[in-house]
Design a protein around this motif. Structure first.
Motif, PDB file in Angstrom:
ATOM      1  N   MET A  43       0.843  -1.259   0.131  1.00 27.17           N
ATOM      2  CA  MET A  43       0.236  -0.069  -0.099  1.00 27.17           C
ATOM      3  C   MET A  43       0.856   1.098  -0.035  1.00 27.17           C
ATOM      4  O   MET A  43       1.829   1.318   0.883  1.00 27.17           O
ATOM      5  CB  MET A  43      -0.835   0.015   1.330  1.00 27.17           C
ATOM      6  CG  MET A  43      -2.303   0.978   1.115  1.00 27.17           C
ATOM      7  SD  MET A  43      -3.250   0.732   2.542  1.00 27.17           S
ATOM      8  CE  MET A  43      -3.434  -0.727   3.205  1.00 27.17           C
ATOM      9  N   SER A  44       0.395   2.177  -0.857  1.00 21.75           N
ATOM     10  CA  SER A  44       1.289   3.547  -0.944  1.00 21.75           C
ATOM     11  C   SER A  44       0.969   4.230   0.301  1.00 21.75           C
ATOM     12  O   SER A  44       0.081   4.078   1.265  1.00 21.75           O
ATOM     13  CB  SER A  44       0.881   4.294  -2.071  1.00 21.75           C
ATOM     14  OG  SER A  44      -0.275   4.895  -2.090  1.00 21.75           O
ATOM     15  N   ASP A  45       2.051   5.184   0.589  1.00 21.23           N
ATOM     16  CA  ASP A  45       2.011   6.055   1.881  1.00 21.23           C
ATOM     17  C   ASP A  45       0.407   6.900   1.725  1.00 21.23           C
ATOM     18  O   ASP A  45      -0.020   7.175   2.592  1.00 21.23           O
ATOM     19  CB  ASP A  45       2.983   7.162   1.868  1.00 21.23           C
ATOM     20  CG  ASP A  45       4.423   6.410   2.257  1.00 21.23           C
ATOM     21  OD1 ASP A  45       4.251   5.179   2.849  1.00 21.23           O
ATOM     22  OD2 ASP A  45       5.611   6.874   1.946  1.00 21.23           O
ATOM     23  N   LYS A  46       0.103   7.442   0.651  1.00 25.34           N
ATOM     24  CA  LYS A  46      -1.069   8.022   0.464  1.00 25.34           C
ATOM     25  C   LYS A  46      -2.249   7.212   0.821  1.00 25.34           C
ATOM     26  O   LYS A  46      -3.227   7.685   1.572  1.00 25.34           O
ATOM     27  CB  LYS A  46      -1.110   8.572  -0.996  1.00 25.34           C
ATOM     28  CG  LYS A  46      -2.254   9.500  -1.116  1.00 25.34           C
ATOM     29  CD  LYS A  46      -2.117  10.386  -2.451  1.00 25.34           C
ATOM     30  CE  LYS A  46      -3.586  11.110  -2.468  1.00 25.34           C
ATOM     31  NZ  LYS A  46      -3.325  12.472  -2.020  1.00 25.34           N
ATOM     32  N   GLN A  92      -2.146   4.513   2.906  1.00 18.95           N
ATOM     33  CA  GLN A  92      -2.086   4.331   4.420  1.00 18.95           C
ATOM     34  C   GLN A  92      -2.610   5.463   5.008  1.00 18.95           C
ATOM     35  O   GLN A  92      -3.326   5.447   6.111  1.00 18.95           O
ATOM     36  CB  GLN A  92      -0.662   4.182   4.739  1.00 18.95           C
ATOM     37  CG  GLN A  92      -0.278   2.803   4.364  1.00 18.95           C
ATOM     38  CD  GLN A  92       1.325   2.603   4.972  1.00 18.95           C
ATOM     39  OE1 GLN A  92       1.868   3.372   5.255  1.00 18.95           O
ATOM     40  NE2 GLN A  92       1.467   1.247   5.294  1.00 18.95           N
ATOM     41  N   GLU A  93      -2.428   6.683   4.624  1.00 19.54           N
ATOM     42  CA  GLU A  93      -2.919   8.217   5.199  1.00 19.54           C
ATOM     43  C   GLU A  93      -4.532   8.037   5.197  1.00 19.54           C
ATOM     44  O   GLU A  93      -5.108   8.893   6.063  1.00 19.54           O
ATOM     45  CB  GLU A  93      -2.418   9.244   4.562  1.00 19.54           C
ATOM     46  CG  GLU A  93      -0.928   9.523   4.674  1.00 19.54           C
ATOM     47  CD  GLU A  93      -0.253  10.578   4.068  1.00 19.54           C
ATOM     48  OE1 GLU A  93      -1.284  11.483   3.422  1.00 19.54           O
ATOM     49  OE2 GLU A  93       0.831  10.966   3.975  1.00 19.54           O
ATOM     50  N   ASN A  94      -5.068   7.832   4.036  1.00 19.36           N
ATOM     51  CA  ASN A  94      -6.547   7.580   3.748  1.00 19.36           C
ATOM     52  C   ASN A  94      -7.044   6.384   4.688  1.00 19.36           C
ATOM     53  O   ASN A  94      -8.537   6.433   4.784  1.00 19.36           O
ATOM     54  CB  ASN A  94      -6.970   7.610   2.487  1.00 19.36           C
ATOM     55  CG  ASN A  94      -6.500   8.848   1.836  1.00 19.36           C
ATOM     56  OD1 ASN A  94      -6.487  10.042   2.447  1.00 19.36           O
ATOM     57  ND2 ASN A  94      -6.084   9.015   0.715  1.00 19.36           N
ATOM     58  N   GLN A  95      -6.514   5.531   5.045  1.00 22.82           N
ATOM     59  CA  GLN A  95      -7.279   4.327   5.615  1.00 22.82           C
ATOM     60  C   GLN A  95      -7.696   4.669   7.036  1.00 22.82           C
ATOM     61  O   GLN A  95      -7.039   5.464   7.922  1.00 22.82           O
ATOM     62  CB  GLN A  95      -6.252   3.319   5.729  1.00 22.82           C
ATOM     63  CG  GLN A  95      -6.837   1.755   6.421  1.00 22.82           C
ATOM     64  CD  GLN A  95      -5.926   0.662   6.308  1.00 22.82           C
ATOM     65  OE1 GLN A  95      -4.697   0.733   5.297  1.00 22.82           O
ATOM     66  NE2 GLN A  95      -6.494  -0.417   6.656  1.00 22.82           N
ATOM     67  N   ILE A  96      -8.804   4.205   7.376  1.00 26.85           N
ATOM     68  CA  ILE A  96      -9.490   4.345   8.760  1.00 26.85           C
ATOM     69  C   ILE A  96      -9.244   3.035   9.361  1.00 26.85           C
ATOM     70  O   ILE A  96      -9.708   1.950   9.085  1.00 26.85           O
ATOM     71  CB  ILE A  96     -11.070   4.771   8.640  1.00 26.85           C
ATOM     72  CG1 ILE A  96     -11.126   5.850   7.718  1.00 26.85           C
ATOM     73  CG2 ILE A  96     -11.586   4.867  10.058  1.00 26.85           C
ATOM     74  CD1 ILE A  96     -12.508   6.348   7.298  1.00 26.85           C
ATOM     75  N   ASN A  97      -8.799   3.258  10.696  1.00 24.72           N
ATOM     76  CA  ASN A  97      -8.821   2.178  11.476  1.00 24.72           C
ATOM     77  C   ASN A  97      -9.769   2.110  12.750  1.00 24.72           C
ATOM     78  O   ASN A  97      -9.646   2.978  13.444  1.00 24.72           O
ATOM     79  CB  ASN A  97      -7.168   1.896  12.087  1.00 24.72           C
ATOM     80  CG  ASN A  97      -6.060   1.686  10.963  1.00 24.72           C
ATOM     81  OD1 ASN A  97      -6.200   0.950  10.271  1.00 24.72           O
ATOM     82  ND2 ASN A  97      -4.916   2.539  10.969  1.00 24.72           N
ATOM     83  N   GLN A  98     -10.522   1.067  12.686  1.00 28.22           N
ATOM     84  CA  GLN A  98     -11.395   1.060  13.716  1.00 28.22           C
ATOM     85  C   GLN A  98     -11.144  -0.224  14.699  1.00 28.22           C
ATOM     86  O   GLN A  98     -10.520  -0.999  14.396  1.00 28.22           O
ATOM     87  CB  GLN A  98     -12.657   0.632  13.169  1.00 28.22           C
ATOM     88  CG  GLN A  98     -13.338   1.716  12.344  1.00 28.22           C
ATOM     89  CD  GLN A  98     -14.548   1.493  11.661  1.00 28.22           C
ATOM     90  OE1 GLN A  98     -14.654   0.587  10.852  1.00 28.22           O
ATOM     91  NE2 GLN A  98     -15.897   1.965  12.146  1.00 28.22           N
TER      92      GLN A  98
END
Length: 110
Positions: free
Chosen positions: A1-4, A6-12
């Motif tokens: 996964m690119s850095d961009k 990873q920034e947009n991923q939501i961790n619940q």
């Protein structure tokens, strides 16, 4: 996964997966709604099957106390008896019931 990404991923927060193949599955743990729903692994005679109860003396939707057999024993056209399981063979049980007829005296003819 690119850095961009990873920034947009939501961790619940979620609990750990408690399901593990190390544990027995539903069938291995004998989990059924009613004990009579389970089909024995051992061969059984028609007489043995006829005595089994799926549910015994429980209230139905009307409040009446009912007993439901695990197997419905029916006569085959060739005269033999056959035990139909109340869940596994439900469609065949319905077919047998639809075949029932009444004679002119109100007696049921199969």
């Amino acid at each position: 996964m690119s850095d961009k990404n990873q920034e947009n991923q939501i961790n619940q927060p979620v609990s750990e997966d408690r399901d593990s193949r190390e544990k027995p599955d539903v069938n291995e743990r004998n989990l059924t709604a009613n004990p009579g729903d389970k089909i024995s692994d051992q061969p059984q005679s028609i007489e043995e099957k006829a005595k089994q109860k799926a549910v015994d003396d429980v209230a139905d939707i009307t409040g009446d106390r009912i007993t439901v057999p695990t197997y419905f024993v029916v006569d085959e056209p060739n005269g033999e008896k056959k035990a139909l399981h109340h869940i596994k063979d439900a469609e065949e049980i319905s077919d047998v019931i639809r075949q029932a007829r009444l004679d002119e005296n109100g007696n049921r003819i199969w």
